[in-house]
Design an enzyme around this catalytic site. Structure first.
Site, short mmCIF file in Angstrom:
data_model
loop_
_atom_site.label_atom_id
_atom_site.label_comp_id
_atom_site.label_asym_id
_atom_site.label_seq_id
_atom_site.Cartn_x
_atom_site.Cartn_y
_atom_site.Cartn_z
N TYR A 106 0.73 -1.22 0.01
CA TYR A 106 0.08 -0.01 -0.10
C TYR A 106 0.65 1.27 0.01
O TYR A 106 1.91 1.25 0.19
CB TYR A 106 -0.95 -0.05 1.20
CG TYR A 106 -0.39 0.16 2.54
CD1 TYR A 106 0.51 -0.61 3.05
CD2 TYR A 106 -0.62 1.35 3.14
CE1 TYR A 106 1.04 -0.45 4.35
CE2 TYR A 106 -0.06 1.64 4.47
CZ TYR A 106 0.62 0.61 5.26
OH TYR A 106 1.25 0.93 6.35
N LYS B 48 6.41 -1.73 1.93
CA LYS B 48 5.29 -1.30 2.62
C LYS B 48 4.12 -2.45 2.44
O LYS B 48 3.21 -2.07 1.59
CB LYS B 48 4.96 0.04 2.23
CG LYS B 48 4.00 0.90 3.11
CD LYS B 48 3.98 2.49 2.48
CE LYS B 48 2.90 2.98 3.36
NZ LYS B 48 3.18 3.13 4.72
N GLU C 39 11.39 2.42 14.68
CA GLU C 39 10.71 3.37 14.12
C GLU C 39 9.46 3.17 14.69
O GLU C 39 9.37 2.24 15.68
CB GLU C 39 10.40 3.07 12.50
CG GLU C 39 9.92 1.97 12.33
CD GLU C 39 9.77 1.50 10.74
OE1 GLU C 39 9.70 2.71 9.98
OE2 GLU C 39 9.77 0.31 10.18
N LEU D 206 11.10 1.20 7.38
CA LEU D 206 10.48 1.82 6.05
C LEU D 206 11.06 3.02 5.99
O LEU D 206 11.51 3.99 6.69
CB LEU D 206 9.10 2.04 6.45
CG LEU D 206 8.31 2.59 5.22
CD1 LEU D 206 7.94 1.30 4.33
CD2 LEU D 206 7.11 3.07 5.46
N1 PLP Z 1 7.30 3.80 9.24
C1 PLP Z 1 6.14 2.96 9.18
C2 PLP Z 1 6.12 1.78 9.67
C3 PLP Z 1 4.84 3.40 8.63
O1 PLP Z 1 3.77 2.78 8.52
C4 PLP Z 1 4.80 4.64 8.01
C5 PLP Z 1 4.06 5.29 7.18
O2 PLP Z 1 2.58 4.93 7.36
C6 PLP Z 1 6.20 5.50 8.37
C7 PLP Z 1 7.16 5.16 8.70
C8 PLP Z 1 6.36 6.93 7.55
O3 PLP Z 1 6.21 6.75 6.21
P1 PLP Z 1 5.85 7.96 5.15
O4 PLP Z 1 6.50 9.15 5.51
O5 PLP Z 1 6.36 7.69 3.87
O6 PLP Z 1 4.28 7.97 5.48
#
Ligand code: PLP
Length: 287
Positions: free
Chosen positions: A33, A149, A182, A207
Site C-alpha cells: 500500500y 510497505k 521506528e 520503512l
Molecule cells: N514507518 C512505518 C512503519 C509506517 O507505516 C510509516 C507510514 O505509514 C512511516 C514509517 C512513515 O512513512 P511516510 O513518511 O512515507 O508516510
C-alpha cells in the site's frame, strides 16, 4: 455527496466497495500500500510515494497495475470524487484473486487495486501538534523486510493499540540492541543535547519514510545538521526534543516517552519550526 472508493476499475459508493474473498491481500497479506497526504486536494510528496510504490511492488514481483501516468489520473479522480481538500489518500495493490495456494498464481493474475480517501480535520491536527503527543516503547517483533510497505501490519496494530491503551499516539519499536527502529506508522527523531537532529538510517530494517526524506531536504536547506544514527529511549528522554514523521502525522512533536517527559515536556522550537517548513514545502510541491 457520500464517500467514493475505487475498486478494480470502478468508482463505487464507499459502503458498497468490496473485494473478492480470494483476494490474496485478504488471505495472505500478499499486498502493498501507499498513503499520500492531501493538501488542497493535491497529493503531497507524490514522486517519493510513487517511487516507493514501484519499489515495493518490484520486491514482491507484482506488476504495476497501470502506468504511473494512468495511476496518477485515477488517484486524482478518486480525490476529486470525494471532494476532500485535506486528508489522506490510500492505495492498495494486491497480487490479485486466485484459488488459495501459497505460491504465486501461475499463470499470473491481474493485480487488484483499491483506493480510498479520508478527510482530515486540519485544525484538530494543528491543535494536536501544538500540544504534542506521547509515545510508548515496545519490543521490535516484525519481519526482516520492513522496507517493503506491505499490509502485514499486525505487529504495528498491536503496538499502536498498546499506545492507545496508555493514552499515547504512537509506539516506538525497540530492537534487541536497545535502539528505537521506528514507530508503528511513523519514523522517529530526536534533537540531541547539542541541538543536532538524529534519526535512524534507512539501511536498517525500517520503512524508508517519504516524509522523512522530504524533511531531510528541508533540514539541509535550513542549514541544520542531521546525524543518521539510531538512538535509545534513554537518549530520547535526555534529548531536547523528539518528534515523529509520516504522511499521517507530518511532523509531530513528541513530549513524553513511556510516561516520562522529553525536554521541557512541551513541543520544542525545532520540531515546531520543521512542521511549518515541511507543510509549506509539501503544499508548494503537491500535484
Ligand atoms: N514507518 C512505518 C512503519 C509506517 O507505516 C510509516 C507510514 O505509514 C512511516 C514509517 C512513515 O512513512 P511516510 O513518511 O512515507 O508516510
Amino acid at each position: 455527496m457520500g464517500r467514493v472508493a475505487y475498486v478494480n476499475g470502478r468508482f463505487v459508493p464507499h459502503g458498497e466497495a468490496v473485494v473478492h474473498i480470494e483476494d490474496r491481500g485478504y488471505q495472505f497479506g500478499d499486498a502493498i500500500y501507499e498513503v499520500w497526504a492531501l493538501f488542497d486536494g493535491k497529493l503531497a510528496d507524490a514522486e517519493g510515494h510513487f517511487a516507493r510504490l514501484e519499489r515495493s511492488l518490484g520486491e514482491l514481483s507484482i506488476d504495476m497495475p497501470m502506468s504511473r501516468a494512468a495511476l496518477t489520473l485515477v488517484l486524482k479522480e478518486t480525490v476529486r470524487r470525494n471532494r476532500v481538500r485535506d486528508g489522506m489518500l490510500y492505495l492498495q495493490v494486491s497480487r490479485g484473486v486466485a484459488r488459495r495456494d501459497h505460491p504465486f498464481p501461475n499463470p499470473p493474475v491481474r493485480p487488484a487495486v483499491i483506493m480510498t480517501v479520508n478527510a482530515t480535520n486540519r485544525a484538530a491536527a494543528e491543535a494536536r501538534a501544538a500540544k504534542g503527543v506521547s509515545v510508548v516503547t515496545t519490543p521490535e517483533n516484525r519481519w526482516g523486510r520492513c522496507d517493503i510497505k506491505t499490509v502485514n501490519l499486525i505487529p504495528n496494530v498491536l503496538a499502536k493499540q498498546k499506545a492507545r491503551a496508555a493514552g499515547a499516539v504512537e509506539a516506538w519499536f525497540v530492537d534487541e540492541l536497545g535502539f528505537v527502529t521506528e514507530g508503528g506508522s511513523s519514523n522517529a527523531w530526536i534533537v540531541d543535547g547539542d541541538g543536532r537532529l538524529r534519526t535512524r538510517d534507512t539501511n536498517a530494517n525500517i520503512l524508508r519514510g517519504v516524509t522523512r526524506s522530504s524533511l531531510l531536504e528541508v533540514i539541509r536547506r535550513d542549514g541544520l545538521e542531521v546525524d543518521e544514527r539510531p538512538f535509545t529511549p534513554a537518549e530520547a528522554l535526555a534529548a531536547r526534543e523528539a518528534f515523529i514523521t509520516g504522511a499521517g502525522t507530518l511532523v509531530l512533536p513528541v513530549i513524553a516517552v513511556d510516561g516520562k517527559p522529553v525536554g521541557e515536556g512541551t513541543p520544542g522550537p525545532v520540531a515546531t519550526r520543521l512542521r511549518r517548513l515541511y507543510i509549506e514545502q509539501a503544499k508548494a510541491s503537491a500535484i
